[in-house]
Design a protein around this motif. Structure first.
Motif, short mmCIF file in Angstrom:
data_model
loop_
_atom_site.label_atom_id
_atom_site.label_comp_id
_atom_site.label_asym_id
_atom_site.label_seq_id
_atom_site.Cartn_x
_atom_site.Cartn_y
_atom_site.Cartn_z
N GLU A 151 -15.69 91.20 50.42
CA GLU A 151 -15.59 90.23 49.33
C GLU A 151 -15.87 90.92 48.00
OE1 GLU A 151 -14.85 87.40 48.01
OE2 GLU A 151 -16.21 87.42 46.31
N GLY A 152 -15.00 90.66 47.00
CA GLY A 152 -15.23 91.25 45.68
C GLY A 152 -14.43 90.55 44.60
N SER A 153 -14.40 89.23 44.66
CA SER A 153 -13.55 88.47 43.74
C SER A 153 -14.14 88.31 42.35
CB SER A 153 -13.27 87.08 44.32
OG SER A 153 -14.47 86.36 44.51
N ALA A 154 -15.43 88.58 42.20
CA ALA A 154 -16.07 88.44 40.88
C ALA A 154 -17.08 89.58 40.70
CB ALA A 154 -16.71 87.06 40.74
N ASN A 155 -18.30 89.27 40.27
CA ASN A 155 -19.25 90.34 39.95
C ASN A 155 -20.12 90.76 41.13
OD1 ASN A 155 -20.79 87.95 39.92
ND2 ASN A 155 -22.29 88.87 38.53
N LYS A 156 -19.84 90.21 42.31
CA LYS A 156 -20.58 90.60 43.51
C LYS A 156 -19.63 91.25 44.51
CE LYS A 156 -23.78 86.86 42.76
NZ LYS A 156 -23.14 86.54 41.46
N ILE A 157 -20.09 92.34 45.08
CA ILE A 157 -19.33 92.94 46.18
C ILE A 157 -20.16 92.81 47.44
CG2 ILE A 157 -20.16 95.27 45.57
CD1 ILE A 157 -17.41 96.23 46.78
N GLY A 158 -19.57 92.25 48.46
CA GLY A 158 -20.31 92.01 49.71
C GLY A 158 -19.49 92.44 50.91
N LEU A 182 -5.28 93.48 59.84
CA LEU A 182 -5.85 93.10 58.55
C LEU A 182 -5.48 91.66 58.22
CD1 LEU A 182 -7.33 94.16 55.96
CD2 LEU A 182 -5.08 94.84 55.10
N LEU A 183 -6.47 90.88 57.75
CA LEU A 183 -6.23 89.49 57.39
C LEU A 183 -6.76 89.21 55.99
CD1 LEU A 183 -7.15 87.36 60.57
CD2 LEU A 183 -4.88 87.78 59.63
N GLY A 184 -5.93 88.59 55.14
CA GLY A 184 -6.37 88.15 53.82
C GLY A 184 -6.89 86.73 53.91
N VAL A 185 -8.07 86.49 53.35
CA VAL A 185 -8.77 85.21 53.48
C VAL A 185 -8.87 84.53 52.12
CG1 VAL A 185 -10.98 84.12 54.10
CG2 VAL A 185 -10.10 86.05 55.47
N ASN A 186 -8.67 83.22 52.12
CA ASN A 186 -8.90 82.43 50.91
C ASN A 186 -10.40 82.34 50.64
OD1 ASN A 186 -9.57 79.68 49.58
ND2 ASN A 186 -7.40 79.90 49.13
N HIS A 187 -10.80 82.72 49.44
CA HIS A 187 -12.22 82.77 49.07
C HIS A 187 -12.91 81.41 49.26
CE1 HIS A 187 -15.67 84.16 46.63
NE2 HIS A 187 -15.65 82.97 46.08
N PRO A 236 -13.22 92.23 33.78
CA PRO A 236 -12.56 92.70 35.01
C PRO A 236 -12.62 94.21 35.22
CG PRO A 236 -11.22 91.03 33.95
CD PRO A 236 -12.34 91.32 33.01
N LYS A 237 -12.32 94.98 34.17
CA LYS A 237 -12.26 96.44 34.32
C LYS A 237 -13.61 97.02 34.72
CE LYS A 237 -11.23 100.66 31.71
NZ LYS A 237 -10.86 101.23 30.39
N GLU A 238 -14.68 96.63 33.99
CA GLU A 238 -16.02 97.16 34.28
C GLU A 238 -16.52 96.68 35.64
OE1 GLU A 238 -15.07 96.00 31.40
OE2 GLU A 238 -15.40 97.66 30.00
N THR A 239 -16.17 95.44 36.01
CA THR A 239 -16.59 94.91 37.30
C THR A 239 -15.93 95.69 38.43
OG1 THR A 239 -16.74 92.71 36.29
CG2 THR A 239 -16.77 92.80 38.68
N ALA A 240 -14.64 95.98 38.27
CA ALA A 240 -13.92 96.76 39.28
C ALA A 240 -14.52 98.17 39.41
CB ALA A 240 -12.44 96.84 38.93
N GLN A 241 -14.90 98.77 38.27
CA GLN A 241 -15.52 100.09 38.30
C GLN A 241 -16.84 100.06 39.07
OE1 GLN A 241 -15.73 100.89 34.08
NE2 GLN A 241 -13.77 101.98 34.04
N LYS A 280 -8.34 87.55 49.67
CA LYS A 280 -7.00 87.63 49.09
C LYS A 280 -6.96 86.97 47.71
CE LYS A 280 -2.16 86.88 50.31
NZ LYS A 280 -1.21 86.47 51.34
N GLY A 281 -7.82 86.01 47.48
CA GLY A 281 -7.90 85.27 46.23
C GLY A 281 -8.57 83.93 46.51
N PRO A 282 -8.83 83.12 45.49
CA PRO A 282 -8.65 83.39 44.07
C PRO A 282 -9.78 84.29 43.53
CG PRO A 282 -9.63 81.23 44.37
CD PRO A 282 -9.33 81.77 45.75
N GLY A 283 -9.58 84.78 42.30
CA GLY A 283 -10.61 85.62 41.71
C GLY A 283 -10.05 86.44 40.56
N MET A 284 -10.85 87.41 40.11
CA MET A 284 -10.46 88.30 39.01
C MET A 284 -9.59 89.42 39.57
SD MET A 284 -14.22 88.47 37.24
CE MET A 284 -13.76 89.46 35.81
#
Length: 335
Positions: A8-15, A104-109, A42-47, A78-82
């Protein structure tokens, strides 16, 4: 016995987390925290996510005690998110799925939050209030989909709280919403604020604009920052309780489940609990381990999908920033 790993990494947390047939094996997470008065871009969060993802993955595998060969499916948000953070984590999930030779499976957040909430609390068929930094929805299940009964027409409730925390220069550690909650507990004077419910939908942008324009003046008039936090919370949570109660009545339900990061707020749980008690309904909520974005919720929702026979072609494992809750067919639910 199916074992799933979730990213999970749709916003400022990666889990990253692992589950085995409804049992949580590991739940590891890192949060990107910005200075007071600033949001996360978005850019700094992804970094940030790129920097820590392998460390979190190693932690999750070690904590679970599971060997890679025993993992059955790799799941990712898979989304939604940044866009940038979503892409970063999706690339990692695609890479490990290829390296490990796993499906591999994409999951709705949003579905991840709901299914995790149902697992942890034992709620059977609840009316769901999903409240977070990026989403605000009142949801109920019908005919193989989670139907949206009401939602925000502008910004999410968590975004409203976060942006007001910036006005007051509150710390983002551990989160701006948490610090508003603690300040609100000390509030004494209630300030009447714009209350905006439109049918089953809610609007928070007007309240936020009012607070942004008037905070300096209100502080000079004798209101404390704690008073303003208290007033904002009471107003926006009342709006959420009203729309949830209407959906509860319409569905003839006797269960309410609160999910999403704002769902940790004890005052929201208290107000919703009062409403449920008056309607002979039961309130279900989780603590910060599972209501704040986490990898194990993606793993569990993916586990449900995988067990019910859902598979994805490799070319479909992209991200979708605007991935609606009601777009997903819930193949795993029989009721």
């Amino acid at each position: 016995m199916v074992i799933a790993i979730g990213f999970e990494g749709s916003a400022n947390k990666i889990g990253i987390g692992l589950v085995q047939d409804g049992k949580v094996l590991s739940n590891c997470r890192r949060t990107y925290i910005t200075p007071p008065g600033e949001g996360f871009l978005p850019k700094e969060t992804a970094q940030h996510h790129r920097k820590v993802v392998l460390t979190v993955l190693k932690e999750a595998l070690e904590q679970s005690g599971i060997e890679i060969k025993d993992i059955d499916v790799v799941c990712y948000t898979k989304g939604p998110g940044m866009g940038a953070p979503l892409s970063t984590v999706a690339i990692v999930a695609r890479t490990v799925a290829q390296l490990w030779n796993k499906p591999l499976l994409g999951v709705n957040h949003c579905i991840g939050h709901i299914e995790m909430g149902r697992l942890i609390t034992g709620a059977k068929n609840p009316t769901v209030l999903y409240v977070s930094g990026g989403n605000t929805q009142v949801i109920a299940y019908a005919r193989k989909r989670y139907r949206i009964f009401g939602e925000t027409i502008d910004i999410a409730v968590g975004n409203c709280l976060d942006r007001f925390a910036r006005v007051l220069k509150l710390s983002n550690d551990p989160s701006p919403g948490y610090n508003i909650e603690q300040a609100a507990k000390k509030g004494q004077k209630y300030l009447s604020l714009p209350y905006c419910v439109k049918g089953m939908d809610v609007s928070f942008s007007g309240i936020l604009s009012y607070m942004e324009q008037h905070t300096e003046k209100l502080l000079k008039e004798g209101y404390t920052p704690e008073d303003l936090c208290y007033s904002l919370q009471e107003t926006i949570f009342a709006m959420l309780v009203e729309t949830t109660e209407r959906a509860l009545a319409h569905c003839g339900s006797n269960e309410v489940l609160i999910v999403g990061g704002v769902g940790c707020n004890e005052r929201l749980q208290e107000m919703m609990g009062t409403m449920c008690k008056e309607r002979d309904a039961k309130l279900f909520a989780t603590d910060e381990r599972f209501c704040i974005d986490n990898g194990v919720m993606i793993a569990h929702a993916g586990w449900e999908m995988f067990k019910s026979g859902t598979r994805m072609r490799w070319e479909d494992t992209f991200i979708t920033q605007r991935f609606r809750t009601d777009e997903v067919e819930t193949t795993w639910r029989d009721d």
